[in-house]
Structure formats: C-alpha cells, structure tokens
Design a protein around this motif. Structure first.
Motif, PDB file in Angstrom:
ATOM      1  N   MET A  43       0.732  -1.281   0.001  1.00  0.00           N
ATOM      2  CA  MET A  43      -0.064  -0.069  -0.204  1.00  0.00           C
ATOM      3  C   MET A  43       1.111   1.331  -0.195  1.00  0.00           C
ATOM      4  O   MET A  43       1.973   1.281   0.831  1.00  0.00           O
ATOM      5  CB  MET A  43      -0.713  -0.097   1.319  1.00  0.00           C
ATOM      6  N   PRO A  44       0.641   2.235  -0.811  1.00  0.00           N
ATOM      7  CA  PRO A  44       1.505   3.424  -0.842  1.00  0.00           C
ATOM      8  C   PRO A  44       1.572   4.116   0.420  1.00  0.00           C
ATOM      9  O   PRO A  44       0.640   4.293   1.244  1.00  0.00           O
ATOM     10  CB  PRO A  44       0.886   4.334  -1.776  1.00  0.00           C
ATOM     11  N   LYS A  45       2.649   4.797   0.610  1.00  0.00           N
ATOM     12  CA  LYS A  45       3.000   5.483   1.727  1.00  0.00           C
ATOM     13  C   LYS A  45       2.291   6.707   2.197  1.00  0.00           C
ATOM     14  O   LYS A  45       1.606   7.141   3.014  1.00  0.00           O
ATOM     15  CB  LYS A  45       4.315   5.519   2.240  1.00  0.00           C
ATOM     16  N   SER A  48      -3.729  10.505  -1.907  1.00  0.00           N
ATOM     17  CA  SER A  48      -4.487  11.426  -2.092  1.00  0.00           C
ATOM     18  C   SER A  48      -5.883  10.933  -2.005  1.00  0.00           C
ATOM     19  O   SER A  48      -6.870  11.861  -1.973  1.00  0.00           O
ATOM     20  CB  SER A  48      -4.324  12.184  -3.442  1.00  0.00           C
ATOM     21  N   LEU A  49      -6.118   9.785  -1.590  1.00  0.00           N
ATOM     22  CA  LEU A  49      -7.593   9.244  -1.325  1.00  0.00           C
ATOM     23  C   LEU A  49      -8.128   9.729  -0.158  1.00  0.00           C
ATOM     24  O   LEU A  49      -7.345  10.008   1.181  1.00  0.00           O
ATOM     25  CB  LEU A  49      -7.248   7.825  -1.309  1.00  0.00           C
ATOM     26  N   PHE A  50      -9.207  10.053  -0.150  1.00  0.00           N
ATOM     27  CA  PHE A  50     -10.054  10.745   0.654  1.00  0.00           C
ATOM     28  C   PHE A  50      -9.560  11.918   1.560  1.00  0.00           C
ATOM     29  O   PHE A  50      -9.725  12.120   2.763  1.00  0.00           O
ATOM     30  CB  PHE A  50     -10.205   9.529   2.132  1.00  0.00           C
ATOM     31  N   LYS A  51      -8.977  12.886   0.935  1.00  0.00           N
ATOM     32  CA  LYS A  51      -8.413  13.887   1.104  1.00  0.00           C
ATOM     33  C   LYS A  51      -9.620  14.763   1.818  1.00  0.00           C
ATOM     34  O   LYS A  51      -9.330  15.924   2.512  1.00  0.00           O
ATOM     35  CB  LYS A  51      -7.573  14.619   0.222  1.00  0.00           C
ATOM     36  N   HIS A  52     -10.556  14.665   1.459  1.00  0.00           N
ATOM     37  CA  HIS A  52     -11.864  15.548   1.645  1.00  0.00           C
ATOM     38  C   HIS A  52     -12.630  15.086   2.631  1.00  0.00           C
ATOM     39  O   HIS A  52     -13.836  15.349   2.961  1.00  0.00           O
ATOM     40  CB  HIS A  52     -12.643  16.015   0.339  1.00  0.00           C
ATOM     41  N   ASN A  53     -12.239  13.573   3.221  1.00  0.00           N
ATOM     42  CA  ASN A  53     -12.973  13.139   4.106  1.00  0.00           C
ATOM     43  C   ASN A  53     -12.210  12.573   5.266  1.00  0.00           C
ATOM     44  O   ASN A  53     -11.324  11.581   5.199  1.00  0.00           O
ATOM     45  CB  ASN A  53     -13.866  11.783   3.544  1.00  0.00           C
ATOM     46  N   ARG A  57     -10.158   9.068   5.532  1.00  0.00           N
ATOM     47  CA  ARG A  57      -8.675   8.875   5.740  1.00  0.00           C
ATOM     48  C   ARG A  57      -8.019   8.333   6.748  1.00  0.00           C
ATOM     49  O   ARG A  57      -7.258   7.719   6.753  1.00  0.00           O
ATOM     50  CB  ARG A  57      -8.333  10.403   5.324  1.00  0.00           C
ATOM     51  N   LYS A  58      -8.665   8.437   7.992  1.00  0.00           N
ATOM     52  CA  LYS A  58      -8.292   8.091   9.322  1.00  0.00           C
ATOM     53  C   LYS A  58      -8.314   6.649   9.256  1.00  0.00           C
ATOM     54  O   LYS A  58      -7.583   5.664   9.849  1.00  0.00           O
ATOM     55  CB  LYS A  58      -9.142   8.525  10.513  1.00  0.00           C
ATOM     56  N   GLU A  59      -9.439   5.972   8.735  1.00  0.00           N
ATOM     57  CA  GLU A  59      -9.642   4.909   8.815  1.00  0.00           C
ATOM     58  C   GLU A  59      -8.610   3.954   7.588  1.00  0.00           C
ATOM     59  O   GLU A  59      -8.167   2.899   7.873  1.00  0.00           O
ATOM     60  CB  GLU A  59     -11.268   4.031   8.210  1.00  0.00           C
ATOM     61  N   TYR A  60      -8.526   4.710   6.430  1.00  0.00           N
ATOM     62  CA  TYR A  60      -7.323   4.112   5.567  1.00  0.00           C
ATOM     63  C   TYR A  60      -6.112   3.955   6.290  1.00  0.00           C
ATOM     64  O   TYR A  60      -5.355   3.157   6.267  1.00  0.00           O
ATOM     65  CB  TYR A  60      -7.378   4.932   4.360  1.00  0.00           C
ATOM     66  N   GLU A  61      -5.628   5.010   7.123  1.00  0.00           N
ATOM     67  CA  GLU A  61      -4.397   4.947   7.726  1.00  0.00           C
ATOM     68  C   GLU A  61      -4.395   3.758   8.818  1.00  0.00           C
ATOM     69  O   GLU A  61      -3.315   3.367   8.802  1.00  0.00           O
ATOM     70  CB  GLU A  61      -4.279   6.346   8.346  1.00  0.00           C
ATOM     71  N   ARG A  62      -5.533   3.580   9.589  1.00  0.00           N
ATOM     72  CA  ARG A  62      -5.466   2.608  10.361  1.00  0.00           C
ATOM     73  C   ARG A  62      -5.212   1.366   9.914  1.00  0.00           C
ATOM     74  O   ARG A  62      -4.523   0.334  10.260  1.00  0.00           O
ATOM     75  CB  ARG A  62      -6.723   2.556  11.243  1.00  0.00           C
ATOM     76  N   VAL A  63      -6.185   1.009   8.656  1.00  0.00           N
ATOM     77  CA  VAL A  63      -5.901  -0.326   7.960  1.00  0.00           C
ATOM     78  C   VAL A  63      -4.311  -0.373   7.362  1.00  0.00           C
ATOM     79  O   VAL A  63      -3.877  -1.578   7.640  1.00  0.00           O
ATOM     80  CB  VAL A  63      -6.860  -0.515   6.791  1.00  0.00           C
TER      81      VAL A  63
END
Length: 208
Positions: A43-45, A48-53, A57-63
């Motif tokens: 997964m990329p470090k 720009s996904l979910f930059k407006h949500n 974004r926090k859930e993506y970072e957690r996963v």
C-alpha cells in the motif's frame, strides 16, 4: 500477443508437449522462479485518497498501519444519573439531562422506523425481491449468452488449430524431406568431387 501485425497464439489442441511430465515440471519451476522475483504489492505510503473525508482517511491510515479496530463505545448509550461528587454539580446534571433527551429521541426514532416498517415494509420487500429477480434474470441471460459465445469461440479455435496442425505436419514433413534430399545431394556431390579429384590425380600422373 501481436508482433509486427502477426497474431501469435498457443495451439493447445495440437501441442502435446505439456503432457510430458518433464516439460510440465520445467514449466512449473519457471513459474515459481518468476513468482519469487515479484515483490508483493504494498500500500502506498502517501495517497490523495479521501483527502476531503477525514473519517475515511483515518480509517485508511488505520488499516494501512495494521492497527486493530477500536472496540465499540457504549458509554454514550448508558443512562446514568450523576453520583458521588457530581450529584451537586449542575453541569453534570445538565449533561445527564442532555444524554437522556438524546436517548429518548433515539428510542422515538426507532419506534417511528418500526411503524414505517410495519406499514410499508412488506410492499418494499416485495418490490425489492421483484427488482432482484429481474436483475437475476438479466445476469442469467447474459451468462448464458457469454457461455454460448465461449463455446462457439472454442469450437472455432479447435477447428482452426486442427486445420493448422494438419498444415504444420505437412510442412514439417516437407521440410524433413527437403533436408533429407539436401543431405543426399551433398553426399552425392562429395562423392562426385572425390571421384573428380581422383580422376584429375590419375590424369596428372599419366601426363608425367
């Protein structure tokens, strides 16, 4: 694969090399070797996904970090009166009253939803089932269509490859025959050359 306008295709209906266990083992070894050189996808470090949500974004970072999902917070759903030192705190009573009002509104919303479900749920469920059945029929029709197309394509490929196999075997036989004749001609030429050399040597000896 297309190389300079020439379509290259395997001929599984006439190529029998893979039936040889030694060839199959060699092929599998090559596949395993190639897979060993392929790095697993990461997964990329940064993204720009979910930059407006912020929530997504926090859930993506957690996963991405491999952290476990935090336990469900049920404290907000408890309906308890202030106790201990908070019994004389007006702010604590205000928060408790606000929480009770929220819980009451939540239960009222649940009752409204249940009434709506009881009144309209059956018809909505039937309509949903009807729509899903229509979608299922469409999917089944498309599946049947593609299966029939696949059968026709495989039949056409088998016919073309069978015809190509006959032509390939004929060309291979003609090539082998041509090679055999070339060898025979070369041998005959070598014999004639040796005979000519012998005659030239004999004539040279007589002239002396």
């Amino acid at each position: 694969m297309d190389t300079q306008g020439v379509a290259l295709d395997s001929l599984p209906y006439i190529d029998n090399e893979y039936d040889d266990p030694a060839v199959r083992e060699k092929v599998m070894a090559s596949i395993q070797e190639e897979m060993g050189r392929i790095s697993p996808p990461l997964m990329p470090k940064s993204t720009s996904l979910f930059k407006h949500n912020e929530i997504l974004r926090k859930e993506y970072e957690r996963v991405r970090a491999g952290r476990q999902l935090p336990p469900f917070d049920i404290e907000r759903y408890k309906l308890e009166a202030p106790s201990g030192e908070d019994e004389s705190d007006p702010e604590a009573w205000r928060l408790a009253a606000g929480n009770a009002a929220s819980q009451l509104e939540h239960q009222n919303t649940r009752l409204v939803n249940l009434e709506l479900l009881q009144q309209f749920g059956a018809n909505v469920w039937k309509l949903s089932n009807y729509q899903k059945e229509g979608l299922l029929r469409s999917i089944e029709a498309a599946t049947q269509k593609y299966q029939e197309e696949g059968v026709h394509i495989n039949k056409a490929r088998k016919y073309e490859q069978t015809e190509a196999g006959v032509r390939l075997r004929d060309l291979e036989s003609r090539w082998s025959e041509g090679v055999r004749k070339c060898v025979e001609i070369q041998a005959a030429s070598s014999g004639l050359q040796a005979e000519i050399d012998g005659m030239e040597t004999a004539l040279a000896g007589r002239s002396q």
